[in-house]
Design a protein around this motif. Structure first.
Motif, short mmCIF file in Angstrom:
data_model
loop_
_atom_site.label_atom_id
_atom_site.label_comp_id
_atom_site.label_asym_id
_atom_site.label_seq_id
_atom_site.Cartn_x
_atom_site.Cartn_y
_atom_site.Cartn_z
N UNK A 85 8.55 -28.76 -9.85
CA UNK A 85 8.17 -27.78 -9.15
C UNK A 85 9.04 -27.30 -8.09
N UNK A 86 9.34 -25.92 -8.23
CA UNK A 86 10.31 -25.71 -7.25
C UNK A 86 9.79 -25.51 -5.75
N UNK A 87 10.38 -26.04 -4.69
CA UNK A 87 9.96 -26.21 -3.46
C UNK A 87 10.70 -25.43 -2.35
N UNK A 88 11.55 -24.71 -2.72
CA UNK A 88 12.29 -23.71 -1.72
C UNK A 88 13.47 -23.01 -2.41
N UNK A 89 13.42 -21.74 -2.17
CA UNK A 89 14.95 -20.85 -2.53
C UNK A 89 15.57 -20.50 -1.33
N UNK A 90 16.71 -20.84 -1.45
CA UNK A 90 17.82 -20.57 -0.34
C UNK A 90 18.55 -19.21 -0.57
N UNK A 91 18.01 -18.06 -0.26
CA UNK A 91 18.48 -16.75 -0.77
C UNK A 91 20.00 -16.73 -0.24
N UNK A 92 20.33 -17.45 1.03
CA UNK A 92 21.68 -17.22 1.61
C UNK A 92 22.78 -17.89 0.68
N UNK A 93 22.49 -19.21 0.46
CA UNK A 93 23.16 -20.07 -0.50
C UNK A 93 22.92 -19.72 -1.92
N UNK A 94 22.05 -19.17 -2.30
CA UNK A 94 21.60 -18.80 -3.81
C UNK A 94 21.46 -20.19 -4.40
N UNK A 95 20.50 -20.77 -3.71
CA UNK A 95 20.10 -22.40 -4.44
C UNK A 95 18.69 -22.13 -4.44
N UNK A 96 18.03 -22.95 -5.63
CA UNK A 96 16.54 -23.24 -5.80
C UNK A 96 16.35 -24.63 -5.91
N UNK A 97 15.80 -25.27 -4.82
CA UNK A 97 15.54 -26.62 -4.52
C UNK A 97 14.28 -27.10 -5.44
N UNK A 98 14.50 -28.38 -6.24
CA UNK A 98 13.35 -28.81 -6.92
C UNK A 98 13.46 -30.22 -6.67
N UNK A 99 12.32 -30.86 -6.07
CA UNK A 99 12.34 -32.31 -5.74
C UNK A 99 12.98 -33.26 -6.89
N UNK A 100 13.99 -34.02 -6.40
CA UNK A 100 14.26 -35.25 -7.17
C UNK A 100 15.64 -34.86 -8.09
N UNK A 101 16.14 -33.94 -7.85
CA UNK A 101 17.55 -33.45 -8.37
C UNK A 101 18.46 -32.54 -7.67
N UNK A 102 19.76 -32.51 -7.81
CA UNK A 102 20.34 -31.49 -7.25
C UNK A 102 19.86 -29.97 -7.21
N UNK A 103 20.24 -29.31 -6.08
CA UNK A 103 19.76 -28.02 -6.14
C UNK A 103 20.39 -27.15 -7.53
N UNK A 104 19.72 -26.15 -7.68
CA UNK A 104 20.23 -25.39 -8.94
C UNK A 104 20.66 -23.97 -8.25
#
Length: 720
Positions: A85-104
């Motif tokens: 489950x996505x928990x955060x999208x960082x639109x500045x860094x262009x990263x999607x954070x999913x718990x338990x793995x590196x950002x996408x």
């Protein structure tokens, strides 16, 4: 030109498996964009279709008829599927954070995560209520509740169309089973106020006919275990309380940096958010240019525009505009196989409307059940003899299914000269070598895997666990590792992203095992291949293949079947939930199991040669035989069904040829199935087996007593 060999240059990430994204994936599979790496992120392997939820609740549809299989759809689209489950999208860094793995990382992203019906401000709801959305959790809990055998009290909070559909379906299902004690629909205002007068009258009549109690203008004070307390002090019995009171956005969107409307992502008529490279669709989006109520029809109609605009953003072409219709046909289930249809103030109700709704819903789901077969590229008109036989009749498997057969490998190794060094101890067929360095016993092994999943993080975890298997099987403690990577051709930016994901995942697995990554080698090629060279230190005499004695029990720490499951997944024949479960089992490290089995007389890890092939190695080295208890061998979910349907890994024939006298058919062919990151197979003293099994199971391993060692050298037999 073979577009599969073109370099990857851009990352497109779909966050959520909603209806719009599902349709985009299907379109993408029929016409992929060369150079784009597609990723879909979803909490689970399936995405429920909301249109059929009332029919499922009423008992008209089975649970699996409700689900879009995203793993299968992702394979068809050529997408990597990240289950989380996505928990955060960082639109500045262009990263999607999913718990338990590196950002996408992404270049272009789209969000279609739907809505939730959770009621965080209603006391007791989090503990005793079940939100109707997300649908997956609700459907699973209702499935279990509906099949009970005691009188049932149910309640739905929220008197809109969705709430009325749910309570009618729940009441019908429970009445059909003779279990309905009370069904209640509760609204803080007037119920069904969003539809026309005639439609409202029809639904109110249906509520009466199904025995539903309607509580309007009723304020809820709190939800308790088994009942609901209203603000006027009255209590309403409810063993199953669900909420359908409006649409609520997911809280993590608030920290996205995107412009929001009441928590929903504001989009323009191109479906772009305030960040031009981030799109949104479905219920989580607010159409700022033409506000509309939350309805699945808009999500479906947005799909062609979203598909076009995502591609155009990646290619630099002009975007299209989405024009939502002013009204749409509302088809509302009424519990039994009757439905109400309303459009432009015209209302019809009855079985004919249900049949119409069913046809529309089934046609939508059929798009994902019957994915079109994409033709393989033809062979050149002129080619060498034996080309067809070498290609085979199916794609080459990944993982251990891509390895050469046991006989070919042993034949090649037989021609090698002995090492002739005193610091190398010759071993009888073990995959790892035993070295003596400065008085310490050290083992070393190397292994690599051709990727069978497009997710480099998941593939890295499995490859690392797989490489460590040889170290654990010898009772050694992992020490150091080097990574050996082949990446598909891609731009420098994507190379950096992919390497960051791989090395973060590899470091995590190795550190947990007690080893350190000290370097490695990378190159570019046609496909992702991940391998590790690993060393380990032996605090006690190494456990080898030799040493098993007649009467010893054979313990297997993991189920088998990964080869068949991955072969079926490549062909689009495996259920996503089966594949997801198999990947979890392949990712499970064996370090704790190895410590529990440190007194084993012989041990190996079950990988490419399959259970029988690796057991044969123990038998040959120990001068013994073995009997396999076929009914005791643990199997991965879905593996037996697929094997009975004739699905086999491409390495299966070579594995079976190693023991031609052993005849198996159907699911028993899984005994020859090549395993990736498989379990440990240990020969232990029979009087210790039960205690070891209990300890392994307590540590989280689905271990089993799969057979015993016999006194017939080299002979393997099967029994029930």
């Amino acid at each position: 030109m073979d577009t599969s060999r073109l370099p990857l240059t851009r990352d497109l990430v779909l966050v959520g498996g909603g209806h719009t994204h599902a349709l985009v994936l299907r379109k993408w599979g029929m016409r992929p964009l060369p150079g784009a790496r597609l990723t879909v992120i979803n909490p689970g392997p399936t995405a429920p279709y909301s249109g059929m939820l009332p029919g499922f609740v009423a008992g008209h549809y089975a649970r699996d008829e409700l689900d879009i299989d995203l793993v299968r759809l992702g394979r068809f689209a050529g997408a990597r599927v990240v289950l989380g489950a996505a928990g955060h999208i960082d639109t500045a860094a262009r990263l999607v954070h999913v718990p338990g793995r590196p950002p996408i990382a992404y270049d272009v992203a789209s969000i279609d995560v739907g809505i939730t019906s959770a009621m965080p401000d209603l006391p007791g709801f989090a503990d005793h209520g079940i939100p109707a959305k997300p649908l997956g959790r609700f459907a699973a809990q209702w499935d279990a509740f509906r099949d009970g055998d005691t009188p049932a009290h149910v309640a739905v909070i929220g008197g809109g169309v969705a709430g009325a559909e749910l309570i009618l379906a729940m009441a019908f299902a429970l009445r059909s089973r003779g279990r309905l004690a009370q069904a209640t629909l509760i609204d803080s205002d007037q119920a069904l106020r969003a539809i026309g007068k005639k439609a409202r009258q029809t639904l109110r009549r249906a509520l009466v006919e199904q025995g539903v109690r309607l509580e309007e203008n009723a304020k809820i004070a709190r939800i308790c275990d088994g009942y609901i307390v209203l603000e006027d002090g009255r209590e309403i019995l409810s063993d199953f309380t669900t909420g359908a009171a409006g649409a609520r956005p997911y809280g993590w969107l608030a920290d996205s940096g995107l412009d929001l409307q009441d928590g929903f992502i504001r989009v323009s008529d191109t479906l772009q958010s305030s960040a031009a490279n981030v799109f949104a669709a479905g219920d989580c989006a607010h159409m700022d240019f033409a506000p509309r109520p939350k309805a699945g029809v808009y999500a479906v109609r947005q799909a062609p525009v979203l598909y076009h605009n995502l591609r155009s953003t990646l290619t630099g072409d002009p975007l299209r505009r989405y024009r939502p219709q002013k009204d749409y046909l509302k088809l509302i289930s009424m519990g039994s196989k009757e439905a109400l249809g309303e459009r432009f103030s015209t209302t019809l109700a009855g079985p004919l409307m249900w049949s119409w709704k069913d046809r529309i819903d089934q046609a939508f789901m059929e798009k994902f059940r019957d994915l079109p077969a994409m033709d393989a590229p033809p062979l050149p008109a002129e080619h060498t003899l034996g080309m067809e036989a070498a290609l085979g009749d199916k794609p080459m498997c990944g993982g251990c299914g891509a390895k050469v057969g046991r006989d070919a490998l042993l034949g090649a190794l037989a021609g090698l000269e002995p090492a002739g060094r005193t610091d190398i101890t010759p071993l009888p067929g073990d995959d790892a070598a035993l070295l003596t360095t400065g008085g310490a016993s050290q083992v070393i092994s190397t292994d690599h895997l051709r990727s069978f999943t497009s997710d480099p993080v998941l593939m890295t975890r499995i490859a690392a666990v797989h490489a460590l298997g040889d170290i654990w099987a010898m009772g050694a403690d992992p020490q150091a590792a080097t990574a050996n990577l082949i990446l598909p051709r891609m731009s420098p930016g994507l190379q950096a992203r992919t390497l960051q994901e791989i090395m973060a995942a590899a470091s995590d697995v190795m550190q947990q095992a007690g080893a350190a990554i000290i370097g490695g080698h990378t190159s570019l090629g046609d496909e992702l291949t991940i391998g590790f060279t690993v060393t380990g230190l032996c605090p006690r005499p190494a456990i080898t293949l030799a040493g098993a004695k007649p009467g010893d029990a054979l313990i297997l720490t993991k189920p088998i079947g990964s080869g068949v499951l991955m072969a079926a997944e490549m062909a689009g024949l495996a259920k996503g939930e089966w594949v997801a479960a198999a990947l979890v089992q392949m990712s499970q490290p064996q370090g704790n199991a190895a410590r529990i089995l440190q007194d084993a007389r012989a041990m190996t890890d079950v990988t490419g040669f399959g259970l029988i092939g690796h057991l044969l190695g123990i038998c040959e080295a120990s001068g013994a035989g073995a009997e396999i208890f076929t009914s005791k061998v643990p199997l991965m979910q879905g593996a037996a069904e697929l094997a009975d349907r004739g699905i086999r890994s491409s390495l299966f024939p070579a594995n079976q040829a190693a023991v031609p006298e052993l005849k198996t058919t159907g699911w028993q062919d899984l005994l020859f199935d090549p395993q990736t990151a498989g379990g440990l197979l240990a020969a232990v003293a029979a009087d210790q087996a039960d205690d070891l099994l209990n300890r392994l199971r307590a540590a989280g391993y689905p271990a089993a007593r799969a057979g015993k060692v016999t006194s017939s050298p080299g002979a393997i037999t099967l029994s029930a």
